[in-house]
Design a protein around this motif. Structure first.
Motif, mmCIF file in Angstrom:
data_model
loop_
_atom_site.group_PDB
_atom_site.id
_atom_site.type_symbol
_atom_site.label_atom_id
_atom_site.label_comp_id
_atom_site.label_asym_id
_atom_site.label_seq_id
_atom_site.Cartn_x
_atom_site.Cartn_y
_atom_site.Cartn_z
ATOM 1 N N ALA A 53 47.181 55.912 76.443
ATOM 2 C CA ALA A 53 46.357 54.846 75.874
ATOM 3 C C ALA A 53 46.465 54.853 74.363
ATOM 4 C CB ALA A 53 44.909 55.017 76.323
ATOM 5 N N GLY A 54 46.619 53.664 73.812
ATOM 6 C CA GLY A 54 46.758 53.528 72.378
ATOM 7 C C GLY A 54 48.198 53.434 71.909
ATOM 8 N N GLU A 55 49.111 53.758 72.783
ATOM 9 C CA GLU A 55 50.530 53.727 72.413
ATOM 10 C C GLU A 55 51.022 52.277 72.324
ATOM 11 O OE1 GLU A 55 52.956 56.018 75.027
ATOM 12 O OE2 GLU A 55 54.757 55.835 73.789
ATOM 13 N N GLU A 56 51.908 52.016 71.382
ATOM 14 C CA GLU A 56 52.525 50.705 71.211
ATOM 15 C C GLU A 56 54.023 50.889 71.006
ATOM 16 O OE1 GLU A 56 48.811 48.492 68.843
ATOM 17 O OE2 GLU A 56 50.757 48.728 67.876
ATOM 18 N N LYS A 57 54.801 49.928 71.529
ATOM 19 C CA LYS A 57 56.242 49.933 71.288
ATOM 20 C C LYS A 57 56.706 48.510 71.032
ATOM 21 C CE LYS A 57 57.584 54.225 73.444
ATOM 22 N NZ LYS A 57 58.382 54.924 74.476
ATOM 23 N N GLU A 58 57.699 48.363 70.172
ATOM 24 C CA GLU A 58 58.199 47.044 69.805
ATOM 25 C C GLU A 58 59.705 46.970 69.955
ATOM 26 O OE1 GLU A 58 55.506 46.705 65.894
ATOM 27 O OE2 GLU A 58 56.632 44.866 66.315
ATOM 28 N N ALA A 64 54.650 45.964 73.310
ATOM 29 C CA ALA A 64 53.882 46.403 74.459
ATOM 30 C C ALA A 64 52.799 47.374 74.006
ATOM 31 C CB ALA A 64 54.787 47.075 75.489
ATOM 32 N N THR A 65 51.593 47.195 74.580
ATOM 33 C CA THR A 65 50.471 48.071 74.270
ATOM 34 C C THR A 65 49.861 48.574 75.567
ATOM 35 O OG1 THR A 65 48.907 46.229 74.219
ATOM 36 C CG2 THR A 65 49.979 46.813 72.135
ATOM 37 N N LEU A 66 49.114 49.696 75.467
ATOM 38 C CA LEU A 66 48.556 50.323 76.663
ATOM 39 C C LEU A 66 47.128 50.781 76.411
ATOM 40 C CD1 LEU A 66 49.095 51.414 79.575
ATOM 41 C CD2 LEU A 66 49.798 53.565 78.497
ATOM 42 N N THR A 67 46.237 50.449 77.379
ATOM 43 C CA THR A 67 44.900 51.019 77.405
ATOM 44 C C THR A 67 44.774 51.806 78.701
ATOM 45 O OG1 THR A 67 43.768 49.256 78.625
ATOM 46 C CG2 THR A 67 44.080 48.928 76.248
ATOM 47 N N LYS A 68 43.565 52.320 78.973
ATOM 48 C CA LYS A 68 43.398 53.130 80.176
ATOM 49 C C LYS A 68 43.425 52.306 81.458
ATOM 50 C CE LYS A 68 41.035 57.074 78.128
ATOM 51 N NZ LYS A 68 39.838 57.945 78.126
#
Lengths: 114, 113
Positions: A53-58, A64-68
């Motif tokens: 959670a909290g990770e981002e990639k471009e 792309a982002t991620l939460t729980k």
């Protein structure tokens, strides 16, 4: 049972009109969340893996982002060549051992009009 | 370095015949997965193999379907006595380990007539 739900099912955008795709998931223990792009008649093409959670990639116009509980695929200033089906998948841990198995959502069909 | 290679790309079988689908993983990859995509449905996991071993076959139908990944040669998905409901796109993917991202082939489109 692991479940992945993607929304919307289909999205039509004008070229340059930014938007986001959603991927909601329930999994016993998330090892990773994956985004793929699939063009008609082709196999899925790997885009991103997110692990926590909290990770981002471009990558180019995609982020792309991620939460729980969910992941978002943001598309900034899309072009017609971004038209494709975008697939989200989760990989779960089982008993401390990760399995390669991916559980996929139904996908979002993105159409970008010039 | 070629990607995941599947053949044939298209396969037509009559009801009751056998279908054999082949998959050569990416160079250096020893983990292979098979997925099925039915018309208007998402990708469904079938089986996960590592050289000479079946790791997870929880998605394989109990009858008529089998998979192998021998020490030498490609992975094979075998469907015996095909029925019309087997018509689908079958995708193979490979990864370096069970934890790393999987790369997909272009698929084999099976049509049962």
């Amino acid at each position: 049972e692991d479940q992945v739900t993607q929304s919307p099912e289909a999205l039509r955008l004008q070229e340059g009109e930014s938007s986001s795709l959603n991927c909601s998931y329930t999994v016993s223990g998330l090892r990773g969340l994956f985004w793929y792009r699939q063009d008609p008649g082709k196999g899925p093409e790997f885009l991103f893996t997110l692990y926590s959670a909290g990770e981002e990639k471009e990558k180019e116009r995609l982020k792309a982002t991620l939460t729980k509980k969910e992941s978002f695929l943001h598309i900034t200033a899309p072009k017609p060549e971004d038209s494709a089906t975008y697939l989200c998948a989760v990989q779960a841990y089982a008993g401390g051992t990760s399995y390669g198995k991916l559980t996929f959502g139904q996908g979002t069909i993105l159409t970008v009009h010039p | 370095n070629a990607g995941v290679m599947q053949n044939p790309r298209h396969l037509v079988r009559r009801r009751g015949q056998e279908a054999r689908l082949r998959c050569s993983p990416m160079k250096g990859h020893s983990h292979v997965y098979w997925y099925r995509q039915l018309p208007e449905e998402g990708l469904k996991f079938m089986v996960y193999l590592q050289k000479e071993n079946i790791i997870d076959e929880s998605g394989m139908p109990k009858e008529r379907f089998s998979a192998e990944f021998p020490k030498e040669g490609p992975s094979i998905l075998r469907i015996q006595q095909v029925v019309r409901g087997d018509s689908a796109a079958y995708f193979c993917a490979s990864s370096y380990t069970g934890d790393t991202e999987a790369f997909f082939g272009q698929g084999t489109r099976l049509t049962v007539v």
